[in-house]
Write a protein that holds these residues in place. Structure first.
Motif, PDB file in Angstrom:
ATOM      1  N   ALA A  27       8.730  83.838  60.639  1.00 62.65           N
ATOM      2  CA  ALA A  27       8.067  82.703  61.285  1.00 62.65           C
ATOM      3  C   ALA A  27       8.881  81.431  61.100  1.00 62.65           C
ATOM      4  O   ALA A  27       9.531  81.240  60.070  1.00 62.65           O
ATOM      5  N   ILE A  28       8.806  80.600  62.106  1.00 68.23           N
ATOM      6  CA  ILE A  28       9.313  79.236  62.041  1.00 68.23           C
ATOM      7  C   ILE A  28       8.133  78.348  62.375  1.00 68.23           C
ATOM      8  O   ILE A  28       7.430  78.574  63.355  1.00 68.23           O
ATOM      9  N   VAL A  29       7.912  77.328  61.559  1.00 68.53           N
ATOM     10  CA  VAL A  29       6.796  76.414  61.775  1.00 68.53           C
ATOM     11  C   VAL A  29       7.362  75.021  61.984  1.00 68.53           C
ATOM     12  O   VAL A  29       8.096  74.506  61.141  1.00 68.53           O
ATOM     13  N   LEU A  30       7.020  74.414  63.114  1.00 75.50           N
ATOM     14  CA  LEU A  30       7.428  73.051  63.437  1.00 75.50           C
ATOM     15  C   LEU A  30       6.186  72.178  63.359  1.00 75.50           C
ATOM     16  O   LEU A  30       5.194  72.434  64.039  1.00 75.50           O
ATOM     17  N   LEU A  31       6.236  71.167  62.507  1.00 81.19           N
ATOM     18  CA  LEU A  31       5.076  70.317  62.254  1.00 81.19           C
ATOM     19  C   LEU A  31       5.357  68.877  62.667  1.00 81.19           C
ATOM     20  O   LEU A  31       6.402  68.318  62.318  1.00 81.19           O
ATOM     21  N   ARG A  45       9.904  74.483  58.781  1.00 80.33           N
ATOM     22  CA  ARG A  45       9.998  75.439  57.678  1.00 80.33           C
ATOM     23  C   ARG A  45      10.093  76.830  58.279  1.00 80.33           C
ATOM     24  O   ARG A  45       9.677  77.055  59.400  1.00 80.33           O
ATOM     25  N   TRP A  46      10.629  77.769  57.494  1.00 83.02           N
ATOM     26  CA  TRP A  46      10.800  79.131  57.980  1.00 83.02           C
ATOM     27  C   TRP A  46      10.552  80.117  56.863  1.00 83.02           C
ATOM     28  O   TRP A  46      10.513  79.758  55.690  1.00 83.02           O
ATOM     29  N   SER A  47      10.402  81.362  57.264  1.00 81.38           N
ATOM     30  CA  SER A  47      10.136  82.442  56.317  1.00 81.38           C
ATOM     31  C   SER A  47      11.297  82.624  55.349  1.00 81.38           C
ATOM     32  O   SER A  47      12.462  82.412  55.706  1.00 81.38           O
ATOM     33  N   ASP A  48      10.958  83.065  54.134  1.00 83.30           N
ATOM     34  CA  ASP A  48      11.988  83.408  53.153  1.00 83.30           C
ATOM     35  C   ASP A  48      12.918  84.465  53.726  1.00 83.30           C
ATOM     36  O   ASP A  48      12.482  85.387  54.416  1.00 83.30           O
ATOM     37  N   GLY A  49      14.194  84.310  53.457  1.00 87.35           N
ATOM     38  CA  GLY A  49      15.176  85.300  53.866  1.00 87.35           C
ATOM     39  C   GLY A  49      15.661  85.164  55.291  1.00 87.35           C
ATOM     40  O   GLY A  49      16.540  85.909  55.724  1.00 87.35           O
ATOM     41  N   MET A  50      15.109  84.229  56.055  1.00 82.97           N
ATOM     42  CA  MET A  50      15.533  84.054  57.442  1.00 82.97           C
ATOM     43  C   MET A  50      16.822  83.251  57.472  1.00 82.97           C
ATOM     44  O   MET A  50      16.889  82.140  56.960  1.00 82.97           O
ATOM     45  N   GLY A  57      18.267  81.450  66.965  1.00 81.39           N
ATOM     46  CA  GLY A  57      17.890  82.354  68.046  1.00 81.39           C
ATOM     47  C   GLY A  57      16.410  82.257  68.382  1.00 81.39           C
ATOM     48  O   GLY A  57      16.021  82.216  69.558  1.00 81.39           O
ATOM     49  N   MET A  58      15.553  82.213  67.355  1.00 83.14           N
ATOM     50  CA  MET A  58      14.118  82.096  67.600  1.00 83.14           C
ATOM     51  C   MET A  58      13.766  80.754  68.229  1.00 83.14           C
ATOM     52  O   MET A  58      12.927  80.687  69.135  1.00 83.14           O
ATOM     53  N   LEU A  59      14.404  79.675  67.769  1.00 82.37           N
ATOM     54  CA  LEU A  59      14.142  78.364  68.356  1.00 82.37           C
ATOM     55  C   LEU A  59      14.580  78.309  69.816  1.00 82.37           C
ATOM     56  O   LEU A  59      13.886  77.756  70.676  1.00 82.37           O
ATOM     57  N   HIS A  60      15.728  78.910  70.116  1.00 82.64           N
ATOM     58  CA  HIS A  60      16.227  78.954  71.492  1.00 82.64           C
ATOM     59  C   HIS A  60      15.262  79.754  72.372  1.00 82.64           C
ATOM     60  O   HIS A  60      14.933  79.337  73.485  1.00 82.64           O
TER      61      HIS A  60
END
Length: 76
Positions: A27-31, A45-50, A57-60
């Motif tokens: 997960a990526i969380v944009l606040l 913030r993003w998941s551990d290990g990402m 890539g996920m943001l794109h």
């Protein structure tokens, strides 16, 4: 100070419909934040290990999904 944000996301009404065979693997969380002076900011913030490439890539992909859905009334 860092703390889990699950309850915060819940309080903002963030939810997700998953199929029974789907698993969340990252997960990526944009606040959006507002400080005491009224200044608006963004936090991410993003998941551990990402790793960096996976995050980019996920943001794109998220940007492409949102851009494709503009004006279509599609909400997921």
């Amino acid at each position: 100070m860092s703390e889990p944000i699950g309850n915060l996301l819940d309080s903002l009404g963030v939810d997700l419909d998953l199929d029974s065979d789907e698993l969340v693997s990252g997960a990526i969380v944009l606040l959006k934040t507002i400080d005491a002076d009224g200044d608006v900011g963004l936090r991410i913030r993003w998941s551990d290990g990402m790793g960096y490439l996976e995050r980019i890539g996920m943001l794109h992909a998220a940007r492409a999904i949102e851009t494709d859905n503009l004006g279509c009334g599609h909400d997921d």
